[in-house]
Design an enzyme around this catalytic site. Structure first.
Site, PDB file in Angstrom:
ATOM      1  N   CYS A 162     -24.694  26.967  14.988  1.00  0.00           N
ATOM      2  CA  CYS A 162     -24.712  26.073  16.139  1.00  0.00           C
ATOM      3  C   CYS A 162     -26.140  25.611  16.401  1.00  0.00           C
ATOM      4  O   CYS A 162     -27.088  26.183  15.906  1.00  0.00           O
ATOM      5  CB  CYS A 162     -24.211  26.813  17.367  1.00  0.00           C
ATOM      6  SG  CYS A 162     -22.659  27.642  17.095  1.00  0.00           S
TER       7      CYS A 162
ATOM      8  N   LYS B  29     -22.061  22.074  -5.898  1.00  0.00           N
ATOM      9  CA  LYS B  29     -22.355  20.798  -5.218  1.00  0.00           C
ATOM     10  C   LYS B  29     -21.097  19.944  -5.134  1.00  0.00           C
ATOM     11  O   LYS B  29     -20.816  19.345  -4.109  1.00  0.00           O
ATOM     12  CB  LYS B  29     -23.433  19.993  -5.959  1.00  0.00           C
ATOM     13  CG  LYS B  29     -24.849  20.485  -5.871  1.00  0.00           C
ATOM     14  CD  LYS B  29     -25.524  20.302  -4.537  1.00  0.00           C
ATOM     15  CE  LYS B  29     -25.264  21.426  -3.601  1.00  0.00           C
ATOM     16  NZ  LYS B  29     -26.060  22.589  -3.612  1.00  0.00           N
TER      17      LYS B  29
ATOM     18  N   ARG C 155     -26.156  21.473  11.451  1.00  0.00           N
ATOM     19  CA  ARG C 155     -25.992  22.928  11.538  1.00  0.00           C
ATOM     20  C   ARG C 155     -24.600  23.312  12.007  1.00  0.00           C
ATOM     21  O   ARG C 155     -24.154  24.438  11.820  1.00  0.00           O
ATOM     22  CB  ARG C 155     -27.000  23.492  12.537  1.00  0.00           C
ATOM     23  CG  ARG C 155     -28.397  23.253  12.085  1.00  0.00           C
ATOM     24  CD  ARG C 155     -29.358  23.958  12.987  1.00  0.00           C
ATOM     25  NE  ARG C 155     -30.384  24.539  12.169  1.00  0.00           N
ATOM     26  CZ  ARG C 155     -30.614  25.826  12.059  1.00  0.00           C
ATOM     27  NH1 ARG C 155     -29.893  26.693  12.700  1.00  0.00           N
ATOM     28  NH2 ARG C 155     -31.574  26.264  11.288  1.00  0.00           N
TER      29      ARG C 155
ATOM     30  N   TRP D  93     -20.373  25.298  15.774  1.00  0.00           N
ATOM     31  CA  TRP D  93     -19.664  25.635  14.542  1.00  0.00           C
ATOM     32  C   TRP D  93     -18.848  26.867  14.919  1.00  0.00           C
ATOM     33  O   TRP D  93     -19.394  27.943  15.121  1.00  0.00           O
ATOM     34  CB  TRP D  93     -20.658  25.946  13.436  1.00  0.00           C
ATOM     35  CG  TRP D  93     -20.096  26.074  12.059  1.00  0.00           C
ATOM     36  CD1 TRP D  93     -19.952  25.076  11.137  1.00  0.00           C
ATOM     37  CD2 TRP D  93     -19.656  27.271  11.399  1.00  0.00           C
ATOM     38  NE1 TRP D  93     -19.436  25.581   9.976  1.00  0.00           N
ATOM     39  CE2 TRP D  93     -19.239  26.916  10.096  1.00  0.00           C
ATOM     40  CE3 TRP D  93     -19.552  28.612  11.785  1.00  0.00           C
ATOM     41  CZ2 TRP D  93     -18.746  27.841   9.186  1.00  0.00           C
ATOM     42  CZ3 TRP D  93     -19.052  29.542  10.879  1.00  0.00           C
ATOM     43  CH2 TRP D  93     -18.656  29.145   9.590  1.00  0.00           C
TER      44      TRP D  93
END
Ligand code: G6P
Length: 612
Positions: free
Chosen positions: A2, A489, A27, A76
């Site tokens: 967060c 990725k 984030r 989050w």
């Protein structure tokens, strides 16, 4: 995870904290909210689920959101779904106190029960709401908000970075931390709190990195830092050396693309000032170890997560082959629980871009508890890992905002390669090898630039694979971890299932999957095992696999069986990963972008995972 931003000053807080959390959106980005206190001591809270743009859209006009003190949060989710109710800020029973929190309160159920017995009732499913009620519990008439926060922090188990305001006193903000980063920004007659400097550097570069169990009380004319025992702390003011441009996208569509294109410079920054031409060796002053101490190292452990773990695998290969020192690479999450063996003369490295990854931090502490010397390899000055390591090396990659790590990876690999040469020169590597290495390393940024010029070609190749649902990445030797990183990725940002495999191992399983629907991305560079990997690729071709090859300039053989070839410049074997990973980063980027996905903020991921 967060992100937190708070403001106390003479300006309107709302646009400042909103802009601040937008910069931290990488984030955590499943819900967000803000609280301000207006001129009539009204505490106003605005929250939304979804990305910050939803919050922005839902905000009423400027008159309704004006206040010179405010806190904001981008979330989050850990406890409770990412709904509007669970979004921060949370408030106490009387809606006097508002709080934003980054971290996890581990004993929240116990605290919740006690508070419920006292008559508190809770609206959300979060651990955070318990904390603000706990502060309310202590915030009696004669007790200051700082003392109430202090009492609450003493009872709390777990991690927190918090910012708290009370509508009865619009001239005061309290912030405290344990385990989660928190920074005080000092401007001209204004103050900021944030979990990440990138949120505030457009306003000030003068900061104090709060330490665990410190509480800062901010007033309009100054601040005071104390600890849980109410002792005053004299903290050092640091100057952030990041440029504002490092947190802007500039002309790039996404941060990830910008960061991929920054690699000629970021790799150079990782070796700048560390190459010693005269002695044909390298210097890593941050390790703070002299030659005698370095020569005593008999074993190395490198611990990390995600992309950092892949960089560590490359480090292992290079250190073992060049310095002849055995290296163990461990997932931080496994290391801390496996009763690790750390023999004498083992040097432990923890590697982390953010310097805040909870598992890596816990592994660091476990290794230290076992008496090991632990070095940090991190990008983030002032981060918890940087502070708690015994010494270490910064990778100097600059702010990395895209959730999928790119430039930090190549900078980590550069630093680990420097370490291998430093240790190797102390053991048996010749000055000639050292000199060749230095010369070749200096040419790497220019070679990365050449690969970046193939951006358009790589986008075309991406177009040809974007609709597949699986992909296999193959590499051997030092390029096997690059294959793992390439696959990671692709999964992270395009949601295509991908696996990395050592090319020869393919015949022991994954070969069963190969048909015309399975693109195989192979790193087949001219080196000692080139012929071997060519045979592996023939096996793929024989089964109608669609092969995309990363090959050395001038190689005509690979063309015969590859659908596409991306040629990269030749370099020393140990430096190959710094080049071979670049086309893989670009390939994933373009696949995700062509699929219309949110490249910088992929679903379910977070840039810095500060929970276990
Ligand atoms: C998260 C990020 C990854 C990163 C990993 C380790 O999973 O999404 O990109 O590699 O954490 O992060 P660190 O900051 O410790 O390198």
């Amino acid at each position: 995870m967060c992100g937190i931003v708070g403001y106390l000053g003479n300006r309107n807080a709302t646009p400042i904290i909103l802009e601040g959390i937008k910069r931290l959106e990488y984030r955590g980005y499943d819900s967000s909210g803000l609280a301000i206190i207006d001129g009539n001591k009204n505490l106003k809270i605005f929250k939304e689920s979804g990305k910050i743009v939803e919050l922005e859209r839902a905000l009423p006009g400027p008159d309704e959101t004006y206040g010179t003190i405010g806190i904001a949060h981008t979330r989050w989710a850990t406890h409770g779904e990412p709904t509007k109710i669970n979004a921060h800020p949370h408030t106490d029973s009387q809606k006097r106190i508002a709080l934003v929190h980054n971290g996890i309160i581990e004993n929240y159920q116990l605290l919740r029960k006690k508070l419920e017995e006292e008559g508190h009732s809770f609206e959300s499913e979060t651990d955070t709401e318990i904390l603000v009620h706990l502060i309310e519990h202590f915030c009696l008439e004669e007790v200051s908000l700082t003392d109430a926060v202090r009492q609450a922090c003493k009872l709390v188990e777990g991690t927190f970075g918090i910012a708290v305001i009370n509508r009865d006193n619009p001239n005061e903000m309290i912030a405290a931390r344990r385990g989660s980063p928190l920074i005080l920004g000092i401007g001209n007659d204004e103050f900021f709190v944030t979990s990440d400097v990138s949120a505030i550097i457009i306003h000030t570069k003068r900061v104090i990195y709060l330490q665990d169990n410190e509480i800062v009380t901010i007033h309009r004319d100054g601040f005071e830092i104390t600890n849980l025992e109410n002792e005053r702390i004299d903290a050092k003011i640091s100057e952030v050396d990041w440029d504002v441009s490092s947190i802007e996208k500039g002309n790039f569509k996404h941060f990830m693309l910008k960061e991929i294109f920054e690699q000629p410079i970021s790799v150079q920054n990782a070796f700048r000032g560390r190459l010693m031409e005269k002695l044909s060796t390298v210097r890593l002053g941050g390790l703070m170890m002299n030659g005698n101490e370095l020569k005593k190292i008999k074993k190395i452990q490198i611990i990390g997560c995600g992309t950092s773990w892949h960089a560590a695998l490359i480090g292992k290969h290079i250190i073992e082959s060049r310095a002849r020192i055995p290296v163990e690479v461990e997932y931080a999450s496994e290391y801390r629980y496996k009763n690790p063996i750390i023999p004498e003369n083992t040097l432990v490295f923890v590697i982390s871009q953010s310097g805040e990854t909870a598992d890596t931090l816990a592994a660091l502490r476990e290794a230290q508890a076992r008496g090991a010397t632990v070095m940090g390899i991190t990008n983030t000055v002032g981060s918890t890992i940087a502070r708690e390591s015994d010494a270490g090396v910064y990778i100097h990659a600059g702010a990395e905002i895209g959730v999928a790590s790119t430039k930090a990876f190549t900078s980590q690999v550069t630093v680990l390669t420097l370490l291998a040469i430093l240790l190797g020169r102390m053991n048996h590597l010749s000055p000639t090898y050292g000199a060749t290495f230095i010369k070749e390393l200096r040419s790497i940024p220019g070679k990365i630039e050449k690969i970046l010029e193939m951006n358009d070609l790589i986008r075309e190749i991406a177009e040809s694979i974007k609709d597949y649902t699986n992909a296999l990445y193959l590499g051997r030797g030092v390029n096997f971890p690059v294959a793992l990183e390439g696959a990671l990725k692709l999964k992270e940002i395009s949601y295509i299932h991908a696996e990395g495999y050592p090319a020869a191992e393919m015949k022991h399983g994954p070969i069963a999957l190969i048909d015309e629907n399975m693109p195989v991305i192979a790193i087949a560079l001219k080196d000692a095992i080139y012929d071997k990997i060519i045979s592996n690729l023939q096996e793929v071709k024989a089964r109608n696999g669609k092969i995309i090859t990363i090959a050395t300039e001038g190689d005509k053989v690979v063309k015969k069986f590859s659908e596409h070839v991306i040629y990269i410049p030749e370099t020393m074997h140990i430096l190959q990963p710094l080049l071979s990973v670049i086309p893989l980063q670009l390939l994933s980027y373009h696949v995700a972008d062509l699929k219309g996905l949110d490249v910088d903020k992929p679903r379910n991921l977070a840039k810095s995972v500060t929970v276990e």
